[in-house]
Design a protein around this motif. Structure first.
Motif, PDB file in Angstrom:
ATOM      1  N   ALA A  32       9.069  11.953  -8.006  1.00  0.00           N
ATOM      2  CA  ALA A  32       8.077  11.050  -7.431  1.00  0.00           C
ATOM      3  C   ALA A  32       6.908  10.888  -8.399  1.00  0.00           C
ATOM      4  CB  ALA A  32       7.596  11.571  -6.083  1.00  0.00           C
ATOM      5  N   ASP A  33       6.174   9.775  -8.233  1.00  0.00           N
ATOM      6  CA  ASP A  33       5.059   9.504  -9.143  1.00  0.00           C
ATOM      7  C   ASP A  33       3.751  10.096  -8.638  1.00  0.00           C
ATOM      8  OD1 ASP A  33       6.503   7.749 -11.049  1.00  0.00           O
ATOM      9  OD2 ASP A  33       6.768   6.527  -9.255  1.00  0.00           O
ATOM     10  N   ILE A  34       3.573  10.176  -7.327  1.00  0.00           N
ATOM     11  CA  ILE A  34       2.359  10.730  -6.734  1.00  0.00           C
ATOM     12  C   ILE A  34       2.760  11.710  -5.646  1.00  0.00           C
ATOM     13  CG2 ILE A  34       0.235  10.216  -5.454  1.00  0.00           C
ATOM     14  CD1 ILE A  34       0.257   7.440  -6.667  1.00  0.00           C
ATOM     15  N   TYR A  35       2.102  12.880  -5.640  1.00  0.00           N
ATOM     16  CA  TYR A  35       2.331  13.879  -4.597  1.00  0.00           C
ATOM     17  C   TYR A  35       1.043  14.060  -3.801  1.00  0.00           C
ATOM     18  CZ  TYR A  35       6.742  15.006  -6.836  1.00  0.00           C
ATOM     19  OH  TYR A  35       8.007  14.933  -7.352  1.00  0.00           O
ATOM     20  N   VAL A  36       1.167  13.978  -2.475  1.00  0.00           N
ATOM     21  CA  VAL A  36       0.017  14.066  -1.580  1.00  0.00           C
ATOM     22  C   VAL A  36       0.263  15.227  -0.618  1.00  0.00           C
ATOM     23  CG1 VAL A  36      -1.491  12.803  -0.014  1.00  0.00           C
ATOM     24  CG2 VAL A  36      -0.147  11.553  -1.709  1.00  0.00           C
TER      25      VAL A  36
ATOM     26  N   GLU B 156       3.684   3.296   2.629  1.00  0.00           N
ATOM     27  CA  GLU B 156       4.840   2.403   2.677  1.00  0.00           C
ATOM     28  C   GLU B 156       4.417   0.937   2.706  1.00  0.00           C
ATOM     29  OE1 GLU B 156       6.897   3.774   6.104  1.00  0.00           O
ATOM     30  OE2 GLU B 156       7.952   5.386   5.047  1.00  0.00           O
ATOM     31  N   SER B 157       3.223   0.680   3.218  1.00  0.00           N
ATOM     32  CA  SER B 157       2.746  -0.704   3.315  1.00  0.00           C
ATOM     33  C   SER B 157       2.147  -1.211   2.008  1.00  0.00           C
ATOM     34  CB  SER B 157       1.697  -0.809   4.427  1.00  0.00           C
ATOM     35  OG  SER B 157       0.519  -0.076   4.083  1.00  0.00           O
ATOM     36  N   GLN B 158       1.952  -0.332   1.016  1.00  0.00           N
ATOM     37  CA  GLN B 158       1.349  -0.750  -0.241  1.00  0.00           C
ATOM     38  C   GLN B 158       2.388  -1.439  -1.126  1.00  0.00           C
ATOM     39  OE1 GLN B 158      -2.065  -0.364  -0.491  1.00  0.00           O
ATOM     40  NE2 GLN B 158      -1.622   0.305   1.609  1.00  0.00           N
ATOM     41  N   PRO B 159       2.032  -2.539  -1.758  1.00  0.00           N
ATOM     42  CA  PRO B 159       3.020  -3.270  -2.583  1.00  0.00           C
ATOM     43  C   PRO B 159       3.499  -2.476  -3.798  1.00  0.00           C
ATOM     44  CG  PRO B 159       0.792  -4.154  -2.894  1.00  0.00           C
ATOM     45  CD  PRO B 159       0.715  -3.200  -1.738  1.00  0.00           C
ATOM     46  N   GLU B 160       2.684  -1.513  -4.290  1.00  0.00           N
ATOM     47  CA  GLU B 160       3.094  -0.722  -5.470  1.00  0.00           C
ATOM     48  C   GLU B 160       4.079   0.381  -5.124  1.00  0.00           C
ATOM     49  OE1 GLU B 160      -1.207  -2.029  -5.985  1.00  0.00           O
ATOM     50  OE2 GLU B 160      -0.016  -1.007  -4.451  1.00  0.00           O
ATOM     51  N   VAL B 161       4.208   0.727  -3.834  1.00  0.00           N
ATOM     52  CA  VAL B 161       5.033   1.868  -3.418  1.00  0.00           C
ATOM     53  C   VAL B 161       6.427   1.397  -3.040  1.00  0.00           C
ATOM     54  CG1 VAL B 161       5.273   3.774  -1.791  1.00  0.00           C
ATOM     55  CG2 VAL B 161       2.998   3.139  -2.641  1.00  0.00           C
TER      56      VAL B 161
ATOM     57  N   LEU C 249       3.960  14.765   0.810  1.00  0.00           N
ATOM     58  CA  LEU C 249       4.513  13.425   0.664  1.00  0.00           C
ATOM     59  C   LEU C 249       4.653  13.092  -0.809  1.00  0.00           C
ATOM     60  CD1 LEU C 249       2.355  11.496   3.308  1.00  0.00           C
ATOM     61  CD2 LEU C 249       4.610  12.518   3.632  1.00  0.00           C
ATOM     62  N   GLY C 250       5.780  12.477  -1.150  1.00  0.00           N
ATOM     63  CA  GLY C 250       5.993  12.001  -2.515  1.00  0.00           C
ATOM     64  C   GLY C 250       6.143  10.496  -2.528  1.00  0.00           C
ATOM     65  N   ALA C 251       5.336   9.816  -3.294  1.00  0.00           N
ATOM     66  CA  ALA C 251       5.374   8.353  -3.361  1.00  0.00           C
ATOM     67  C   ALA C 251       6.034   7.908  -4.656  1.00  0.00           C
ATOM     68  CB  ALA C 251       3.964   7.780  -3.258  1.00  0.00           C
ATOM     69  N   VAL C 252       7.111   7.123  -4.542  1.00  0.00           N
ATOM     70  CA  VAL C 252       7.796   6.565  -5.705  1.00  0.00           C
ATOM     71  C   VAL C 252       7.294   5.140  -5.887  1.00  0.00           C
ATOM     72  CG1 VAL C 252      10.027   6.030  -6.732  1.00  0.00           C
ATOM     73  CG2 VAL C 252       9.808   7.986  -5.189  1.00  0.00           C
ATOM     74  N   LEU C 253       6.756   4.838  -7.058  1.00  0.00           N
ATOM     75  CA  LEU C 253       6.119   3.548  -7.310  1.00  0.00           C
ATOM     76  C   LEU C 253       7.061   2.589  -8.029  1.00  0.00           C
ATOM     77  CD1 LEU C 253       2.585   4.724  -8.541  1.00  0.00           C
ATOM     78  CD2 LEU C 253       3.382   4.367  -6.209  1.00  0.00           C
TER      79      LEU C 253
END
Length: 817
Positions: free
Chosen positions: A499-503, A518-523, A638-642
């Motif tokens: 993942a690119d960002i870990y929260v 999930e609602s962000q266009p970059e994610v 949480l892990g966000a993949v961009l």
């Protein structure tokens, strides 16, 4: 009658002063590294035993977040105070870097709460008054201030240009190592955060402690600091340092043995004359033992002084590594101690007696008439090398036998020791045989003479050559092991940090934060990961969850698994386990395991995965199984993949502003990876430094052994010059002979170093940590080590001859006679 005999024997060193330097240098350098590492280990264990007053006594209990990246909310501490826990004090820890690159731990404290602990001498007595008067005051340890040259009232400049101060030097020695105390408001102003790193609590009744445990929410843990906990965590670190120091000591002992053997061999005519004029064997034994005892004493004193200086040079790096890895706080200055000093003396004395026993017996048992007739004991060098080869074969058989037995950490070290000794003992025999063979078989007369002369020089170079080969093999082994470990860790982190960002949110706002991401266009996608620690009969077990996406499957570093393991994990009562858990509990894919309450029995193990960052046993469940068995407990990440990794900074800033998150709760994979590798490099740089010092000791040993030998062969060199051999040819011969010695040593050391690293990886690391590594051969590093070592040997071989040929041939011959 004894004193004249002693004076006569010691008169030898008046003619050969370089030899006494070699004897002293070999044992001194070996003892110095032994003392240096022993002092570091002893100093660290003393720090564990006494404890840092800030965190041990009188506040032994610590409330910490389970994730090192998260913080304790300020409101929880306020709640503790309202419930009557007045003995609890908050700390906020921040890592800072000075303008000269030194990493420090800036610890924010509340001076008012520290004053409540004044019934015992605490850090509050040191810090509170100064911080209340001047809130920007920082308290630094005396040893850190001495190391960096700071003065009271001065300022400390950070790498970002911020200046902290005024500095107050702690004269009570309550602060140690790289920790700096400051007011909480100062730390908050620097980092713009409101959470706490640690809440430390004093002694309390059992009922009150139980109430405290019940108050601690998910995401935090209560533990009691203990000496045994730190000692068990750091055991492998100290063991590795001790192994390197013992190897250096053995190398130094070889050099000492070489010098004493040469000294005793050169004094055989003197011993023969003394025996013929009526000196008894017992008197000679007493005189030689007195000489040996004096040399050991001088070497021990010199080794202690150099070792203490070395320890104080290495302790800042050791302190920083132990702090990063285990949160251990070690002081930055080491003082002399009887304990490790006596230990080094016993080892030095025992080693000297063992190494010099046979040369002494050989000299004293020889017939006086043969000694005075200049029948050199060096003629028996080949026979001694043959006996050494037989002993080496015995060690080799013993190593093979231990290798066949069940593996353990101790058996791994035993195999390594036996292997190194067997190869070291057989190396002179192989070298001597090669030289002897070439001296009889080659056609060119000068080349045959070159190898015949090299074979004759084995009498005073053989043992030094053994030490050089051992040091080179150890250096290459360390390079291979560290390179393999680093490459494996790097690849593992790259795969796991997919993942690119870990929260790290709180459990209450995790769903809201996930929907926002999930609602962000970059994610592109959001991964959930639940974690919980469960006590079992085999120690603490960490249970983690995984979603069913392709990215999460690719991020799992699978070692071995059943076919279609990913489908079974998410559609049956199945788990995957970490490699260390599989090895230590002897679990294989296909077995059924009991995970204890609340998970229960009959979990099907479908695979094993690599895990190099976890001290516990770890079990991986599907997210559905987690929610069915552990819902309502544990912590979430949480892990966000961009879609575009370059947008990670913008997403982080919007996330922080939207949910008012601290920077400690948001990390990008690049920063986590860089931080882990920085800690790794700092830790293993210590072993690399010790390996290089060991190699330098070995080069010094063979250099001085060559000088002593060439001086003793002055007559031989002078005759060669009188027979027409030019000075350039003699200098070239001296350098080339040691080059050949070095090449043979390098050819043996390369596979030996790789075998050494393989044994450490396959037995020691696997049995200690449950990790398996893929060995990475690093030929360019081997080549660099060999080139520098061989260059040093060529210079070492040429310099003594260059010194001898400065005089005219006839003048040199007259001096030799």
């Amino acid at each position: 009658m004894l004193w004249p005999v002693v004076k006569a024997l010691l008169g030898h060193y008046r003619r050969h002063p370089i030899q006494i330097l070699l004897v002293w240098l070999g044992l001194t350098l070996g003892v110095s590294l032994l003392v240096g590492v022993t002092a570091i280990n002893h100093h660290a264990k003393q720090a564990y035993a006494s404890g840092e007053k800030l965190f041990a006594n009188p506040v032994p209990y610590r409330i910490r977040p389970k994730h090192a990246e998260t913080k304790i909310p300020q409101g929880f501490y306020i709640q503790l105070r309202r419930e009557g826990f007045k003995q609890c004090v908050p700390f906020d820890i921040q890592k800072v870097t000075t303008d000269d690159g030194l990493e420090l731990n800036l610890i924010g404290v509340d001076p008012i709460s520290l004053l409540q602990l004044r019934n015992v001498v605490t850090i509050g007595d040191i810090a509170s008054q100064d911080m209340i008067k001047v809130p920007t005051t920082i308290i630094v340890s005396h040893d850190l201030a001495e190391l960096k040259g700071w003065q009271s009232g001065g300022t400390l400049t950070l790498d970002n240009g911020v200046q902290l101060g005024p500095i107050k030097i702690d004269a009570e020695k309550g602060v140690r190592g790289t920790r700096i105390l400051a007011d909480m408001s100062l730390v908050r102003a620097m980092k713009k955060s409101s959470g706490l790193s640690v809440i430390a609590c004093g002694e309390m009744s059992a009922s009150k402690l139980e109430n405290l445990r019940k108050m601690i929410p998910n995401g935090m843990t209560l533990s009691r600091s203990s000496q045994s906990e730190l000692e068990s965590l750091t055991k492998a670190f100290h063991t590795n340092l001790s192994a390197m120091s013992m190897l250096s000591f053995v190398v130094g002992l070889f050099i000492f043995y070489q010098a004493m053997s040469l000294s005793l061999a050169q004094r055989q005519p003197l011993v023969g004359s003394l025996r013929q004029v009526g000196v008894s064997g017992w008197q000679l034994t007493q005189a030689l033992c007195l000489e040996l005892a004096a040399l050991v004493l001088l070497s021990w004193l010199g080794g202690n002084l150099l070792g203490l200086a070395l320890a104080n040079q290495l302790i800042p790096a050791v302190s920083q590594s132990l702090n990063d890895l285990y949160d251990a706080n070690i002081g930055l200055s080491i003082e002399w101690s009887w304990e490790w000093s006596l230990y080094s003396f016993l080892l030095a004395f025992t080693g000297a007696v063992v190494s010099c026993g046979w040369p002494l017996v050989r000299l004293l048992r020889s017939q006086p008439i043969r000694l005075s007739a200049r029948l050199s004991l060096m003629r028996f060098t080949g026979a001694e090398f043959t006996w050494q080869a037989f002993v080496a074969c015995g060690f080799c058989v013993a190593a093979v036998a231990i290798y066949q037995a069940p593996k353990s950490q101790n058996s791994g070290y035993a195999i390594i020791v036996l292997m190194l000794l067997s190869v070291a003992l057989i190396t002179p025999f192989i070298t001597w045989k090669i030289f002897t063979l070439f001296s009889y078989s080659l056609r060119w007369v000068k080349v045959r003479w070159f190898f015949a002369d090299a074979a004759a020089s084995m009498s005073y170079r053989g043992v030094a050559n053994m030490a050089f080969m051992l040091a080179m093999a150890a250096n290459m082994g360390v390079e291979t092991m560290v390179g393999s470990f680093r490459d494996t860790t790097d690849r593992w982190l790259t795969q796991r940090l997919a993942a690119d960002i870990y929260v790290y949110p709180t459990n209450n706002n995790a769903i809201r934060m996930s929907k926002w991401l999930e609602s962000q266009p970059e994610v592109e996608r959001v991964w959930w990961r639940w974690e919980e620690e469960i006590p079992t009969d085999h120690g603490m077990m960490q249970v983690v969850s995984s979603g069913d996406s392709e990215g999460e499957r690719d991020a799992l570093t699978v070692k071995i698994a059943v076919p279609n393991y990913w489908y079974h994990l998410h559609h049956s009562r199945s788990v995957m386990i970490s490699e260390s858990m599989a090895l230590k509990l002897n679990i294989r894919p296909g077995d059924y395991v009991d995970l204890g309450p609340p998970l229960g029995r009959n979990w099907h193990v479908i695979g094993v995965y690599y895990d190099y960052g976890n001290p516990y046993h770890q079990v991986l469940l599907s997210q559905n199984r987690w929610l069915a068995n552990l819902e309502g407990s544990g912590d979430v990440a949480l892990g966000a993949v961009l879609n575009d990794k370059s947008k990670s900074l913008f997403v982080e800033r919007r996330l922080q502003s939207t949910f008012r998150l601290n920077s400690e709760r948001i990390y990008d994979n690049t920063s986590i990876h860089a931080k882990a590798m920085t800690t790794f490099d700092r830790t293993f740089a210590i072993a690399d430094t010790l390996g290089n010092i060991t190699l330098v000791i070995a080069v010094f040993g063979i250099f001085f052994a060559t000088i002593a030998g060439e001086i003793s062969r002055q007559r031989h060199t002078s005759l060669l010059r009188c027979l027409g051999i030019s000075s350039k040819e003699l200098v070239l011969m001296g350098g080339l002979q040691l080059l050949v010695f070095g090449l043979i040593s390098a050819i043996i050391a390369m596979p030996l170093g790789v075998a050494l690293a393989q044994l450490i990886v396959d037995i020691v690391i696997k049995q200690s940590f449950g990790w398996s590594l893929q060995l990475q051969i690093v030929p360019w590093q081997y080549l660099t080590t060999c080139l520098w070592s061989l260059l040093a040997l060529v210079v070492a071989g040429a310099l003594p001859v260059l010194k001898l040929i400065r005089n005219t041939p006839i003048h040199s011959l007259r001096d030799a006679l």
